[in-house]
Write a protein that holds these residues in place. Structure first.
Motif, PDB file in Angstrom:
ATOM      1  N   SER A   1       0.847  -1.195   0.000  1.00 19.43           N
ATOM      2  CA  SER A   1       0.000   0.000   0.000  1.00 19.43           C
ATOM      3  C   SER A   1       0.878   1.239   0.000  1.00 19.43           C
TER       4      SER A   1
ATOM      5  N   ALA B   1      -1.716  -1.394   5.689  1.00 17.72           N
ATOM      6  CA  ALA B   1      -3.104  -1.606   5.259  1.00 17.72           C
ATOM      7  C   ALA B   1      -3.625  -2.946   5.730  1.00 17.72           C
ATOM      8  N   GLU B   2      -2.747  -3.907   5.903  1.00 17.05           N
ATOM      9  CA  GLU B   2      -3.177  -5.212   6.403  1.00 17.05           C
ATOM     10  C   GLU B   2      -3.537  -5.142   7.885  1.00 17.05           C
TER      11      GLU B   2
ATOM     12  N   LEU C   1      -6.739  -2.120   7.734  1.00 13.78           N
ATOM     13  CA  LEU C   1      -7.732  -2.216   6.642  1.00 13.78           C
ATOM     14  C   LEU C   1      -8.152  -0.804   6.199  1.00 13.78           C
ATOM     15  N   SER C   2      -7.189  -0.010   5.744  1.00 16.68           N
ATOM     16  CA  SER C   2      -7.450   1.408   5.461  1.00 16.68           C
ATOM     17  C   SER C   2      -7.994   1.611   4.044  1.00 16.68           C
ATOM     18  N   PHE C   3      -9.121   0.983   3.721  1.00 19.17           N
ATOM     19  CA  PHE C   3      -9.841   1.225   2.462  1.00 19.17           C
ATOM     20  C   PHE C   3     -11.077   2.042   2.791  1.00 19.17           C
ATOM     21  N   SER C   4     -11.454   2.947   1.886  1.00 19.88           N
ATOM     22  CA  SER C   4     -12.546   3.863   2.238  1.00 19.88           C
ATOM     23  C   SER C   4     -13.890   3.442   1.671  1.00 19.88           C
ATOM     24  N   GLU C   5     -13.927   2.728   0.573  1.00 18.38           N
ATOM     25  CA  GLU C   5     -15.225   2.434  -0.028  1.00 18.38           C
ATOM     26  C   GLU C   5     -15.333   0.945  -0.346  1.00 18.38           C
TER      27      GLU C   5
END
Lengths: 711, 295
Positions: free
Chosen positions: B97, B217-218, B221-225
């Motif tokens: 990421s 990110a693992e 879990l820094s995803f927004s959508e």
């Protein structure tokens, strides 16, 4: 508030404005696939619904909606209906310039009454403060009443001034240069400053038949003055329709082209040739031409008698129905040649002479050897008017040349040696002496006398350079002191010695004496691009009348001095004459070229003295073919060319008054829109919205990409 | 010390793995005692002037004959530490990421450790594995060996599935001499699979250091959508809305890491977790700390 010329675009913009709103409500199922490592730790969730109750990124949405609406409004051509405020304290008269078409097409029946009627009603509508000027135009503009004359005339005498138009305005035979006349008048009107106070408006009123051949294209490229309004008043012939005839002359054969106007009601016409007395020759031939079409036909045979002209019958408007035809065929031009008889010997001047003359397709000259291979001298044919001598002639031949010169024929003598000069000593200027010149490397022609008739075609600076011709050998002529006045040095060598001289022969014929030949032994002259035109000009001078038979249009200008030196008489088709003396007396500037405008259709004859008596050059002047295209142009033609105009309704047009009122309102609105150009503001605002939208969406995208890792 | 740590983005921007490793280790060693221990062995190191008390056996008599001066020949001390690095090259290590992947980070870490140990005179070996052993470089201490390790890592291609337990079992069978085993992996397979293999390795007398490398990110879990997640190794796809499942995910991940640590401690191994946005010098410090724990 704004009004719109094309409301459809505004409505479409309004409808399309809902699209960004709907798009911002919609949220598609994520189509993006993201690679990941521990999918087994993720809990599967159902894709979200595609609809939201509130729009996402509403500032972005508002910008997009605004941009669409503004674009729609820009395309709908907005304008504000404003009334022109008038200041009562200043004089508010109009400056009205009237241009009345006086071209040949205005000769049609019914037009004169309409023109005068329209002019009278226009004059009646003028107030005392208005300033009027009246001009008429065809191929040129001529003033009938000037503004100064109008202002100087007392109010009670102005009606008498206006009455003069009835007498002064008379259509001529010229073509219509509407664009030129309008632009010239508008420019003058625009620059004009009122002498007696402020002028409310400057109006150019054009009274014309607005026919198809009016030549308006120039309006498209020209800038129209902003402070001049056009008012077009269109008159129409009764009955409508017209057919015209024009002459085509190709390869010495005569054909005529018949043009039937687009609004014509007839499609069948007859062609009737007539003789010089105007009597019909033979039976007419029938020609079918659909309205708006042209057709070219060969003239019918008229037997032994030569037709002097041809007339188109069955056309209601006869102004363009008669043309004159050339009365005599162009004779064969036979040029005598004395010198080598071998046409294929490239070392001899005859070889190059033959090739230069063969290339002349308009005058069709023929070269005739006056000496046979065994040395027998043949007398020159009767029609020969030019003899070219390229080798030393025998005594018998010299005598023959002398008699030819006495009978008015011209001689071109190219001296290729001193011996040849000795042989033709009798033909050279008295007291001259010819020797071989000592040429170092090469010599050049310089100082051409461009005023001389032989070299006049080279007067243009592009053609007047003869220095590129290299001369290896030439002869040097020493002229007697008193002979300088009797001859004319046309070209000199760069050493200052005469290269070509012209002088009168014993009997009136002209002698052109060249001190070098054009064959390779002497020079590169034959290879020069100056050689064929020089020969051609020599032919034109030797056969002046036939060579100058010209077919011209009314309005063309003629310079008689191109054909005759000083003493000439020009006979008009109506048998009135103009002489050189009259023209000199009329011309204020003696140095200016004296020209005449051919203002009547028919046969013009230029008569001048010649050695054989008098010579006559004939000019056939016809009405311009464009004048025959009399169908009126559409009322919006001026708008199509980028101008705004208040077009008066065409009388007799089936269009109703209400329709014309609507059209006028529409044209006013267009004029307002064109002047205000509010669409540019809307377009700028839309662009500003789109730029702001781009910046905002970029920021949102950056924010999202920071929040969401790139994988 | 933390103020002097180098930003990983600066280190990872360097293309050469060797340069990265040297930079990290040199930076790390600045300020530490850099004296090199010299002993007497077969590997010649340098000369030193003879002083009283030195063993005259090591006098260089030929040099004495030429220069008339007494010099002692110094030799590299014989090493007795054998270190084997087990490096995971499975496809999950390619996840990133940041501007660098877990693999880049892990290989830099491995190279730095190798260089550190190499400079101390220890023998370093390397084993690359995914679901089977891909490549083995035996532990050596000789000129050019470090470069061989680097080349092995640089040419390694991403593998497929991961079998860390198998790699550990293989190491236990293969490594005859006792030494240090460093496992560098993301360790995302179930923790209980490691238990037996770790214990067997410890049973052989090896010291084991387990280094887990994870992407930020693992962890968060820094995803927004909502997106469709696809497993890098198994290609399984599922729809998920990160906002909804983030809490559950982090809980699972924390639990997994806790189990890993528990398993390692139970087996006598030392467990350390690193994220790829952490300075690599910190990893070295953690490693040395782990070594001290073994002593």
């Amino acid at each position: 508030m704004f009004e719109f010329l094309s409301l459809n675009f505004a409505v479409a913009g309004g409808l399309l404005a809902s699209v960004p709103f709907v798009l911002h409500l919609l949220r598609k199922t994520p189509a993006r696939t993201v690679p990941f490592t521990v999918v087994r730790f993720l809990k599967e969730t159902l894709p979200k619904t595609t609809r939201r109750s509130s729009p996402e990124h509403w500032p972005l949405m508002l910008l997009r909606i605004l941009a669409v609406i503004l674009l729609g409004m820009a395309f709908s051509r907005p304008f504000q209906r404003v009334s022109i405020e008038q200041d009562d304290d200043v004089q508010t008269g109009q400056r009205v310039a009237v241009l009345i078409d006086s071209s040949a097409s205005m000769r049609r029946d019914g037009i004169r009454d309409q023109v005068l009627q329209k002019f009278r009603s226009l004059a009646d509508s003028l107030s005392n403060d208005d300033v009027l000027s009246v001009s008429m135009y065809s191929s040129a503009v001529s003033a009938l009443i000037s503004a100064e004359e109008w202002l100087q005339t007392p109010l009670d005498s102005r009606s008498a001034l206006l009455q003069r138009i009835d007498e002064l305005w008379d259509p001529d035979w010229s073509s219509t240069e509407t664009a030129t006349a309008m632009l010239a008048s508008a420019e003058e009107l625009s620059r004009e400053t009122s002498g007696s106070g402020a002028v409310r408006e400057k109006v150019l009123v054009v009274i014309t038949d607005f026919q198809n051949g009016s030549r308006l294209q120039q309006l498209q490229s020209a800038a129209w003055p902003e402070n001049v309004r056009i008012e077009l008043q269109v008159v129409q012939a009764d009955p409508i329709g017209n057919a015209g005839i024009s002459l085509l002359r190709e390869n010495n054969s005569d054909r005529v082209r018949i043009t039937n106007a687009g609004d014509s009601t007839r499609s069948q016409f007859r062609l009737q040739p007539f003789d010089s007395a105007g009597q019909p020759l033979g039976n007419p031939i029938t020609v079918d031409i659909a309205p708006g079409q042209r057709r070219t036909v060969s003239l019918p045979s008229t037997g032994q008698t030569t037709a002097a002209g041809v007339e188109l019958l069955d056309d209601p408007h006869p102004f363009d129905n008669v043309i004159d035809l050339p009365t005599a065929e162009t004779p064969v031009r036979v040029i005598g040649h004395l010198g080598s008889t071998d046409p294929n010997d490239s070392d001899q001047m005859r070889y190059y002479l033959q090739r230069a003359l063969d290339g002349d397709e308009t005058l069709l000259p023929q070269l005739a050897d006056l000496q046979t291979a065994d040395g027998t001298i043949v007398p020159p044919p009767r029609e020969t008017r030019l003899i070219i001598v390229t080798a030393a002639p025998s005594e018998q031949a010299v005598r023959s040349l002398e008699s030819a010169l006495e009978s008015g024929r011209n001689l071109l003598i190219a001296l290729d040696s001193v011996e040849m000069a000795t042989a033709v000593q009798q033909l050279l200027p008295a007291g001259c002496e010819v020797t071989e010149a000592d040429v170092d490397d090469y010599a050049m022609f310089t100082a051409p006398d461009l005023e001389a008739p032989l070299l006049r075609p080279f007067a243009d600076a592009r053609f007047s350079d003869f220095s590129s011709i290299r001369i290896w050998k030439h002869r040097r002529i020493s002229l007697a002191a008193d002979s300088e006045q009797q001859l004319r040095v046309l070209v000199r060598f760069d050493s200052g010695d005469p290269a070509i001289v012209e002088y009168s022969g014993t009997g009136g014929g002209r002698v052109f004496l060249s001190m070098t030949g054009w064959h390779p032994n002497d020079s590169q002259w034959a290879l020069s691009s100056r050689f064929p035109p020089l020969l051609n000009r020599l032919l034109e001078l030797s056969w002046p009348n036939e060579s100058e038979l010209q077919i011209l249009e009314v309005g063309s200008t003629l310079s008689p001095e191109d054909f005759a030196d000083a003493d000439w008489t020009l006979t008009r088709p109506d048998e009135s004459t103009v002489s050189a003396d009259q023209l000199s007396a009329d011309s204020s500037e003696a140095s200016l070229p004296r020209t005449l405008v051919l203002d009547q259709p028919g046969r013009w004859r230029l008569t001048m003295p010649a050695s054989t008596g008098t010579q006559e050059v004939e000019f056939l002047v016809n009405v311009s073919a464009a004048e025959s295209r009399t169908e009126p142009l559409p009322a919006g033609q001026l708008q199509a060319l980028g101008l705004s105009a208040d077009v008066a309704a065409i009388e007799g047009d089936p269009g109703s008054t209400a329709e014309s009122a609507t059209q006028k309102a529409r044209l006013n609105a267009e004029a307002l829109e064109s002047r205000q150009k509010i669409w540019r503001l809307f377009l700028l605002a839309a662009m500003a919205c789109l730029i702001a939208e781009a910046i905002l969406s970029r920021r949102i995208e950056q924010r999202q990409s920071i929040a969401e890792p790139a994988v | 010390m933390s103020a002097e740590l180098m930003n990983p983005s600066v280190i990872m921007a360097i293309r050469s793995l060797e340069l990265r490793a040297r930079l990290i280790v040199d930076g790390f060693r600045t300020g530490l005692n850099r004296s090199n221990r010299h002993g007497f062995s077969v590997e010649f190191s340098e000369y030193r002037q003879y002083t009283r008390g030195d063993d005259p056996r090591f006098l260089d008599w030929k040099l004495f004959a030429r220069t008339d001066r007494s010099y002692i020949r110094l030799f590299e001390d014989e090493t007795n530490l054998r270190c084997n690095i087990l490096l995971d090259v499975s496809r999950s290590m390619t996840f990133q990421s940041l501007d660098w992947s877990k693999w880049s980070y892990a290989s830099t870490l491995a190279a730095s450790l190798a260089w550190l140990l190499n400079r101390q005179g220890d023998a370093v070996g390397l084993t690359l594995y995914d679901d089977h052993i891909r490549e083995v470089v035996p532990a050596r201490y000789r000129p050019g060996h470090f470069r061989r390790l680097l080349v092995t890592m640089e040419r390694a291609a991403a593998g497929q599935l991961t079998d860390t337990a198998g790699a550990l079992r293989d190491a236990a069978e293969r490594l005859q001499k006792r030494g240090l085993v460093i496992l560098i992996s993301d360790l995302l397979s179930p923790a209980e699979e490691l238990q037996d293999s770790l214990r067997s390795l410890r049973g052989c007398g090896h010291d084991v250091v387990v280094m887990q490398v994870l992407d930020p990110a693992e962890v968060s879990l820094s995803f927004s959508e909502p997106v469709r997640f696809e497993d890098l190794e198994t290609a399984v796809q599922i729809h998920a809305d990160p906002d909804t499942i983030r809490a559950d995910y982090t809980a699972r991940m924390t639990e997994h890491n806790r189990q890993l640590q528990q398993e390692c401690e139970a087996a006598g191994a030392i467990f350390r977790q690193f994220q790829t946005d952490q300075p690599l010098e910190l990893c070295l410090a953690e490693f040395l700390q782990a070594r001290r724990e073994f002593r």
